[in-house]
Scaffold this motif. Structure first.
Motif, short mmCIF file in Angstrom:
data_model
loop_
_atom_site.label_atom_id
_atom_site.label_comp_id
_atom_site.label_asym_id
_atom_site.label_seq_id
_atom_site.Cartn_x
_atom_site.Cartn_y
_atom_site.Cartn_z
N PRO A 214 1.12 -1.13 -0.29
CA PRO A 214 0.08 -0.29 0.06
C PRO A 214 1.09 1.85 0.20
O PRO A 214 0.29 1.72 -0.71
N GLU A 215 2.18 1.02 0.42
CA GLU A 215 2.84 2.55 0.62
C GLU A 215 3.38 2.85 -0.34
O GLU A 215 4.05 4.16 -0.53
N ASP A 216 3.55 1.91 -1.38
CA ASP A 216 4.23 2.26 -2.72
C ASP A 216 3.54 2.96 -4.18
O ASP A 216 3.84 3.59 -4.55
N ILE A 217 2.19 3.10 -3.26
CA ILE A 217 0.78 3.98 -4.02
C ILE A 217 0.48 4.95 -3.41
O ILE A 217 0.08 4.68 -1.66
N ALA A 218 1.01 6.93 -4.04
CA ALA A 218 1.00 7.45 -3.45
C ALA A 218 -0.57 8.30 -3.97
O ALA A 218 -0.61 7.40 -5.03
N ILE A 249 -5.50 3.48 -8.29
CA ILE A 249 -5.73 4.89 -8.19
C ILE A 249 -5.37 4.68 -6.99
O ILE A 249 -6.25 4.17 -5.83
N ARG A 250 -4.70 5.89 -6.60
CA ARG A 250 -5.12 6.60 -4.44
C ARG A 250 -6.17 7.44 -4.62
O ARG A 250 -5.12 8.41 -4.93
N ILE A 251 -6.69 7.33 -4.04
CA ILE A 251 -8.05 8.76 -3.53
C ILE A 251 -8.22 8.48 -1.96
O ILE A 251 -8.14 7.36 -0.98
N GLN A 252 -8.10 9.90 -1.39
CA GLN A 252 -8.86 9.84 -0.50
C GLN A 252 -9.78 9.31 0.12
O GLN A 252 -11.12 9.45 -0.36
N PRO A 253 -10.12 8.63 1.23
CA PRO A 253 -11.32 7.50 0.81
C PRO A 253 -12.49 8.54 1.16
O PRO A 253 -13.59 8.13 1.48
N GLU A 254 -12.27 10.27 1.63
CA GLU A 254 -13.05 10.38 1.88
C GLU A 254 -13.94 11.15 0.33
O GLU A 254 -14.69 11.75 0.40
N GLY A 267 -7.26 1.69 2.29
CA GLY A 267 -6.40 2.61 2.48
C GLY A 267 -7.02 3.56 0.94
O GLY A 267 -6.69 4.72 0.88
N GLY A 268 -8.33 4.26 0.45
CA GLY A 268 -7.99 4.36 -0.60
C GLY A 268 -7.29 3.60 -2.18
O GLY A 268 -8.03 5.02 -3.95
N ILE A 269 -6.78 2.88 -1.56
CA ILE A 269 -6.63 2.41 -3.66
C ILE A 269 -7.55 1.83 -4.11
O ILE A 269 -8.52 0.88 -3.47
#
Length: 350
Positions: A214-218, A249-254, A267-269
């Protein structure tokens, strides 16, 4: 030499069409007529006629066997098998088998028909004067009588061995054309509905060929992944990646509007199929601020913050989402396959 130079005694005498040529000094190129009919051995020897009948039947039978071989070739030979045939050289085994068997099937039908006509059907030549297109009733009656006589002389009704084998050969040859429909492509079965993604399959980075964490995806980034175990040097890699290609794609969960999308993310991914649902083009254009992805082929646009629904363009349905999680070692993994088939919506038309 002119006609005047021809000695009169060397010209045939006028004996009628049945005896031979008719020529005079005035018309040396007169119609010579038909030569006298010479009976064939089959006309006077029934054993010879039976031999010819068996020969014709054999040719038709070989045609049927060749048609069976043509159909069997599709099952026996793989498309990519190459063999060496002297003196041709290296050639596709399937193409060679198909061409040879179909050629034999067609040749034997033609050869059988020709041999039948030359040895068993009537060979008496009958001259007839041309007539007007609109024939008189008497002429039509004569034609029908001649046709019936010809059918009788051909032995079509009497020589059942020839008739039945000919019908068999003629009926089976069209099956070759039916089998050629296979070249439109292999039967898909469930191949279009399934991909290599399955529960526990790690998400492998397409660029580094390493498992993703998960930390690999900003936030705001776009990454591409493939299923664990699929390598570029594998046979059929292009076929499988065309269905299993994944974008992360990582999006802010909100900012995620769709509850199911949020539940299937980590985590938004979010993980979506990279294959456009219009005609199957690969999607790679991502707009970070709007969370929209654009297909470069026909500009279909999908909102990845709202279940990848279509907001513009000809695509028929949203991009399929892949449910993901994190395993005990901290790597991203699939929790199953796509819920619906990827690519164009063929499955919606059933």
């Amino acid at each position: 030499m002119s006609s005047q130079d021809i000695p009169e005694e060397s010209l045939p005498t006028e004996q009628g069409h049945e005896r031979g040529a008719v020529a005079t000094r005035e018309d040396p190129f007169a119609d010579p007529g038909l030569p006298a009919h010479k009976p064939r051995i089959q006309d006077i020897d029934e054993r010879a006629a039976r031999r010819s009948e068996r020969t014709v039947a054999l040719l038709f039978t070989v045609s049927m066997l060749a048609t069976v071989a043509f159909i069997a070739s599709y099952v026996i030979f793989p498309v990519d098998k190459i063999v060496y045939i002297w003196p041709i050289g290296h050639i596709s085994a399937l193409n060679f088998a198909l061409g040879t068997s179909l050629g034999i099937a067609l040749f034997c039908i033609g050869a059988g028909a020709v041999h039948w006509a030359r040895t068993l059907m009537s060979d008496v030549e009958v001259p007839d004067e041309r007539h007007a297109v609109a024939a008189e009733p008497e002429v039509r009656a004569k034609v029908m009588a001649d046709f019936k006589a010809g059918a009788e002389e051909s032995g079509f009704g009497r020589r059942k061995l020839i008739r039945n084998t000919m019908f068999g050969a003629m009926a089976m040859v069209p099956l070759s054309g039916v089998m050629l429909l296979r070249d439109l492509g292999p039967l898909p079965e469930i191949k279009l509905r399934k991909t290599l993604w399955a529960k526990g399959k790690l998400l492998i980075n397409m660029n580094t060929n390493e498992p993703l964490r998960p930390e690999d995806i900003a936030v705001g980034s776009l990454s591409f992944a493939k299923p664990e175990g699929l390598e570029e040097h594998d046979h059929g890699f292009q076929t499988e990646i065309a269905k299993a290609a994944l974008m992360l794609i990582r999006i802010q969960p909100e900012e995620i509007k769709d509850k199911k999308e949020l539940d299937w993310s980590v985590g938004g991914i979010v993980a979506y199929s990279k294959i456009c649902t219009h005609v199957g083009c690969p999607i790679s254009l991502y707009e970070q601020q709007t969370h929209h992805v654009l297909c470069p082929c026909h500009q279909s646009t999908f909102d990845l913050s709202d279940g990848a629904r279509v907001i513009f363009g000809p695509a028929g349905h949203p991009l399929p989402q892949l449910q993901i999680g994190v395993n005990d070692e901290g790597y991203l993994e699939a929790l199953g396959d796509f819920e619906v088939p990827v690519g164009p919506a063929f499955w919606e038309r059933g």
